[in-house]
Design a protein around this motif. Structure first.
Motif, PDB file in Angstrom:
ATOM      1  N   THR A  52       0.834  -1.217   0.000  1.00  0.00           N
ATOM      2  CA  THR A  52       0.000   0.000   0.000  1.00  0.00           C
ATOM      3  C   THR A  52       0.864   1.261   0.000  1.00  0.00           C
ATOM      4  O   THR A  52       0.667   2.180   0.791  1.00  0.00           O
ATOM      5  N   THR A  53       1.826   1.272  -0.929  1.00  0.00           N
ATOM      6  CA  THR A  53       2.766   2.392  -0.978  1.00  0.00           C
ATOM      7  C   THR A  53       2.091   3.711  -1.332  1.00  0.00           C
ATOM      8  O   THR A  53       2.590   4.765  -0.948  1.00  0.00           O
ATOM      9  N   TYR A  55      -0.617   4.840  -0.086  1.00  0.00           N
ATOM     10  CA  TYR A  55      -1.019   5.392   1.202  1.00  0.00           C
ATOM     11  C   TYR A  55       0.158   6.087   1.890  1.00  0.00           C
ATOM     12  O   TYR A  55       0.004   7.116   2.531  1.00  0.00           O
ATOM     13  N   TRP A  56       1.318   5.516   1.747  1.00  0.00           N
ATOM     14  CA  TRP A  56       2.518   6.048   2.404  1.00  0.00           C
ATOM     15  C   TRP A  56       3.227   7.086   1.526  1.00  0.00           C
ATOM     16  O   TRP A  56       4.304   7.577   1.900  1.00  0.00           O
ATOM     17  N   SER A  57       2.671   7.400   0.356  1.00  0.00           N
ATOM     18  CA  SER A  57       3.290   8.340  -0.602  1.00  0.00           C
ATOM     19  C   SER A  57       4.722   7.931  -0.945  1.00  0.00           C
ATOM     20  O   SER A  57       5.648   8.745  -0.939  1.00  0.00           O
ATOM     21  N   ASN A  74       7.335   1.953   6.267  1.00  0.00           N
ATOM     22  CA  ASN A  74       6.269   1.126   5.721  1.00  0.00           C
ATOM     23  C   ASN A  74       6.316  -0.260   6.370  1.00  0.00           C
ATOM     24  O   ASN A  74       7.351  -0.925   6.332  1.00  0.00           O
TER      25      ASN A  74
END
Length: 113
Positions: A52-53, A55-57, A74
């Motif tokens: 879910t990168t 989401y983490w920018s 992450n």
């Protein structure tokens, strides 16, 4: 040592190593980690989705962008780093076991040299 003592009836086992704990954070290790991730996820799209990168920018466009992180970051990256380290330690241990076992011939005792 295995060739010399591996068939001695007084030797009942081998301590091949203990207290694994040192991790390397150098460039060679980072490259190995990235190769390990590539083998696991096959595509960056798959890795980005599973971690879910977005989401983490921190979506990755190239495998070489993936860092080694400790402690914060992450969760997918942190977990996979620990899995990679465990796999590396197991590989190191397996190498030692294989070398010892290759020298052991059942029934043959070590002869003094």
């Amino acid at each position: 040592m295995a060739e010399r003592y591996g068939h001695d009836s007084n030797v009942i086992g081998w301590q091949i190593d203990n207290e694994y704990g040192n991790e390397s954070f150098g460039e060679a290790t980072r490259t190995q980690f990235q190769k390990w991730l590539r083998a696991k996820y096959k595509t960056l799209e798959n890795l980005n989705t599973r971690w879910t990168t977005a989401y983490w920018s921190e979506s990755y466009q190239d495998w070489s962008q993936i860092p080694i992180q400790e402690g914060y970051g992450n969760p997918g990256l942190l977990l996979n780093w620990k899995e990679f380290v465990s796999d590396a330690w197991r590989s190191y241990q397996r190498n030692q076991i294989d070398v010892i076992r290759a020298t052991l011939i059942p029934g043959r005792r070590s002869q003094p040299t």
